[in-house]
Design a protein around this motif. Structure first.
Motif, PDB file in Angstrom:
ATOM      1  N   GLY A  78       0.812  -1.207   0.000  1.00 43.55           N
ATOM      2  CA  GLY A  78       0.000   0.000   0.000  1.00 43.55           C
ATOM      3  C   GLY A  78       0.844   1.254   0.000  1.00 43.55           C
ATOM      4  N   THR A  79       0.463   2.214   0.860  1.00 46.22           N
ATOM      5  CA  THR A  79       1.066   3.549   0.849  1.00 46.22           C
ATOM      6  C   THR A  79       1.740   3.858   2.187  1.00 46.22           C
ATOM      7  OG1 THR A  79      -0.648   4.300  -0.676  1.00 46.22           O
ATOM      8  CG2 THR A  79       0.575   5.999   0.504  1.00 46.22           C
ATOM      9  N   LEU A  80       2.935   4.407   2.112  1.00 48.71           N
ATOM     10  CA  LEU A  80       3.641   4.886   3.298  1.00 48.71           C
ATOM     11  C   LEU A  80       4.157   6.281   3.009  1.00 48.71           C
ATOM     12  CD1 LEU A  80       4.975   4.562   6.105  1.00 48.71           C
ATOM     13  CD2 LEU A  80       6.925   3.567   4.941  1.00 48.71           C
ATOM     14  N   ASN A  81       3.743   7.236   3.842  1.00 48.97           N
ATOM     15  CA  ASN A  81       4.241   8.605   3.768  1.00 48.97           C
ATOM     16  C   ASN A  81       4.963   8.885   5.068  1.00 48.97           C
ATOM     17  OD1 ASN A  81       3.003   9.275   1.233  1.00 48.97           O
ATOM     18  ND2 ASN A  81       1.054   9.376   2.313  1.00 48.97           N
ATOM     19  N   LEU A  98       5.778   4.732  -1.737  1.00 51.75           N
ATOM     20  CA  LEU A  98       6.494   5.186  -0.549  1.00 51.75           C
ATOM     21  C   LEU A  98       7.081   6.563  -0.817  1.00 51.75           C
ATOM     22  CD1 LEU A  98       8.698   3.075   1.751  1.00 51.75           C
ATOM     23  CD2 LEU A  98       9.350   5.391   1.195  1.00 51.75           C
ATOM     24  N   THR A  99       6.696   7.517   0.018  1.00 56.14           N
ATOM     25  CA  THR A  99       7.237   8.861  -0.059  1.00 56.14           C
ATOM     26  C   THR A  99       7.884   9.157   1.280  1.00 56.14           C
ATOM     27  OG1 THR A  99       5.468   9.538  -1.556  1.00 56.14           O
ATOM     28  CG2 THR A  99       6.715  11.293  -0.479  1.00 56.14           C
ATOM     29  N   GLY A 100       9.205   9.317   1.281  1.00 51.17           N
ATOM     30  CA  GLY A 100       9.906   9.586   2.528  1.00 51.17           C
ATOM     31  C   GLY A 100      11.271   8.940   2.551  1.00 51.17           C
ATOM     32  N   ASP A 101      11.710   8.583   3.741  1.00 49.23           N
ATOM     33  CA  ASP A 101      13.055   8.061   3.927  1.00 49.23           C
ATOM     34  C   ASP A 101      13.040   6.580   4.267  1.00 49.23           C
ATOM     35  OD1 ASP A 101      14.016  10.660   3.603  1.00 49.23           O
ATOM     36  OD2 ASP A 101      13.784  11.089   5.737  1.00 49.23           O
ATOM     37  N   ILE A 102      14.026   5.873   3.730  1.00 50.13           N
ATOM     38  CA  ILE A 102      14.215   4.453   4.012  1.00 50.13           C
ATOM     39  C   ILE A 102      15.566   4.280   4.693  1.00 50.13           C
ATOM     40  CG2 ILE A 102      14.672   2.183   3.000  1.00 50.13           C
ATOM     41  CD1 ILE A 102      12.801   2.931   0.706  1.00 50.13           C
ATOM     42  N   VAL A 103      15.564   3.526   5.787  1.00 49.54           N
ATOM     43  CA  VAL A 103      16.792   3.072   6.418  1.00 49.54           C
ATOM     44  C   VAL A 103      16.624   1.567   6.567  1.00 49.54           C
ATOM     45  CG1 VAL A 103      18.264   3.168   8.453  1.00 49.54           C
ATOM     46  CG2 VAL A 103      17.077   5.229   7.682  1.00 49.54           C
ATOM     47  N   ILE A 109      12.898  -3.981  -4.447  1.00 51.00           N
ATOM     48  CA  ILE A 109      11.869  -3.164  -5.085  1.00 51.00           C
ATOM     49  C   ILE A 109      11.387  -3.869  -6.342  1.00 51.00           C
ATOM     50  CG2 ILE A 109      11.307  -0.933  -6.105  1.00 51.00           C
ATOM     51  CD1 ILE A 109      13.543   0.297  -4.451  1.00 51.00           C
ATOM     52  N   GLU A 110      10.085  -4.190  -6.392  1.00 50.83           N
ATOM     53  CA  GLU A 110       9.501  -4.827  -7.567  1.00 50.83           C
ATOM     54  C   GLU A 110       9.195  -3.765  -8.629  1.00 50.83           C
ATOM     55  OE1 GLU A 110       6.005  -7.056  -6.488  1.00 50.83           O
ATOM     56  OE2 GLU A 110       7.167  -8.541  -5.353  1.00 50.83           O
ATOM     57  N   PRO A 111       9.212  -4.164  -9.903  1.00 45.35           N
ATOM     58  CA  PRO A 111       8.819  -3.232 -10.958  1.00 45.35           C
ATOM     59  C   PRO A 111       7.394  -2.733 -10.721  1.00 45.35           C
ATOM     60  CG  PRO A 111       9.823  -5.195 -11.903  1.00 45.35           C
ATOM     61  CD  PRO A 111       9.635  -5.461 -10.435  1.00 45.35           C
ATOM     62  N   GLY A 112       7.189  -1.443 -10.879  1.00 43.31           N
ATOM     63  CA  GLY A 112       5.878  -0.841 -10.650  1.00 43.31           C
ATOM     64  C   GLY A 112       5.785  -0.103  -9.335  1.00 43.31           C
ATOM     65  N   ALA A 113       6.658  -0.424  -8.390  1.00 47.90           N
ATOM     66  CA  ALA A 113       6.670   0.273  -7.098  1.00 47.90           C
ATOM     67  C   ALA A 113       7.115   1.713  -7.308  1.00 47.90           C
ATOM     68  CB  ALA A 113       7.605  -0.434  -6.122  1.00 47.90           C
ATOM     69  N   VAL A 114       6.567   2.619  -6.487  1.00 48.52           N
ATOM     70  CA  VAL A 114       6.919   4.027  -6.574  1.00 48.52           C
ATOM     71  C   VAL A 114       7.615   4.421  -5.273  1.00 48.52           C
ATOM     72  CG1 VAL A 114       6.035   6.376  -6.790  1.00 48.52           C
ATOM     73  CG2 VAL A 114       4.945   4.510  -8.065  1.00 48.52           C
ATOM     74  N   PHE A 115       8.831   4.960  -5.398  1.00 44.65           N
ATOM     75  CA  PHE A 115       9.590   5.417  -4.233  1.00 44.65           C
ATOM     76  C   PHE A 115      10.162   6.788  -4.515  1.00 44.65           C
ATOM     77  CE2 PHE A 115      14.022   5.471  -2.370  1.00 44.65           C
ATOM     78  CZ  PHE A 115      13.620   5.983  -1.152  1.00 44.65           C
ATOM     79  N   THR A 116       9.846   7.743  -3.640  1.00 45.23           N
ATOM     80  CA  THR A 116      10.391   9.089  -3.732  1.00 45.23           C
ATOM     81  C   THR A 116      10.955   9.451  -2.372  1.00 45.23           C
ATOM     82  OG1 THR A 116       8.662   9.689  -5.313  1.00 45.23           O
ATOM     83  CG2 THR A 116       9.871  11.496  -4.287  1.00 45.23           C
ATOM     84  N   GLY A 117      12.253   9.703  -2.316  1.00 45.69           N
ATOM     85  CA  GLY A 117      12.863  10.058  -1.042  1.00 45.69           C
ATOM     86  C   GLY A 117      14.315   9.669  -0.995  1.00 45.69           C
ATOM     87  N   THR A 118      14.808   9.404   0.209  1.00 41.97           N
ATOM     88  CA  THR A 118      16.198   9.020   0.387  1.00 41.97           C
ATOM     89  C   THR A 118      16.274   7.599   0.925  1.00 41.97           C
ATOM     90  OG1 THR A 118      16.285   9.855   2.645  1.00 41.97           O
ATOM     91  CG2 THR A 118      16.898  11.388   0.891  1.00 41.97           C
ATOM     92  N   CYS A 119      17.420   6.972   0.695  1.00 39.78           N
ATOM     93  CA  CYS A 119      17.610   5.594   1.136  1.00 39.78           C
ATOM     94  C   CYS A 119      19.017   5.433   1.704  1.00 39.78           C
ATOM     95  CB  CYS A 119      17.410   4.638  -0.034  1.00 39.78           C
ATOM     96  SG  CYS A 119      17.663   2.910   0.395  1.00 39.78           S
TER      97      CYS A 119
END
Length: 144
Positions: A78-81, A98-103, A109-119
């Motif tokens: 689903g969605t994580l902000n 996912l919009t935000g930071d990943i640690v 990451i599967e094709p089609g997933a949306v990630f905006t942020g830092t990792c």
């Protein structure tokens, strides 16, 4: 005859021994505040705040978290902000946003997933998680 050989990913991936220890927030439920758990959590509703578990977190296809997450492993459909800290594996499924930071120590990451942020990821992440008083600033990789 009666034994079903199929097990869910939650049951297979239970870090705390008992796969029946599952907290579930169903669709149509909205929680504002802080959630702490020693076992696995599945979110199909909406959580606004901090979610902490020592087990696996699953955000279902209709699930939404707005805030901070700390867990051992996570599967996001689903969605994580916000920010997610996974001490082992974070899996972003094809339907995730996912919009935000990943640690995380490891990231899939599967094709089609949306990630905006830092990792920030790798073996050092586990050390950073164990020593939050560390003043060392991790180097961030930007994802577009």
């Amino acid at each position: 005859m009666f034994g079903n050989k199929k097990t869910s990913n939650m049951a297979k991936g239970s870090e705390n021994g008992n796969p029946e220890k599952l907290n579930r927030i169903v669709e149509g439920t909205v929680i504002e505040g802080e959630i702490k758990s020693e076992s696995n959590i599945r979110i199909d509703g909406i959580v606004k705040g901090v979610t902490t578990t020592q087990g696996r977190l699953v955000i279902g296809p209709n699930g939404v978290i707005e805030g901070e997450v700390v867990c051992r492993n996570a599967d996001i459909e689903g969605t994580l902000n916000g920010k997610i800290t996974a001490s082992e594996l974070l899996s972003l499924k094809s339907t995730s946003k996912l919009t935000g930071d990943i640690v995380s120590r490891r990231l899939a990451i599967e094709p089609g997933a949306v990630f905006t942020g830092t990792c920030t990821m790798g073996a050092k992440v586990k050390d950073l998680l164990q020593d939050p008083s560390s003043n060392t600033e991790p180097k961030l990789a930007r994802a577009k």
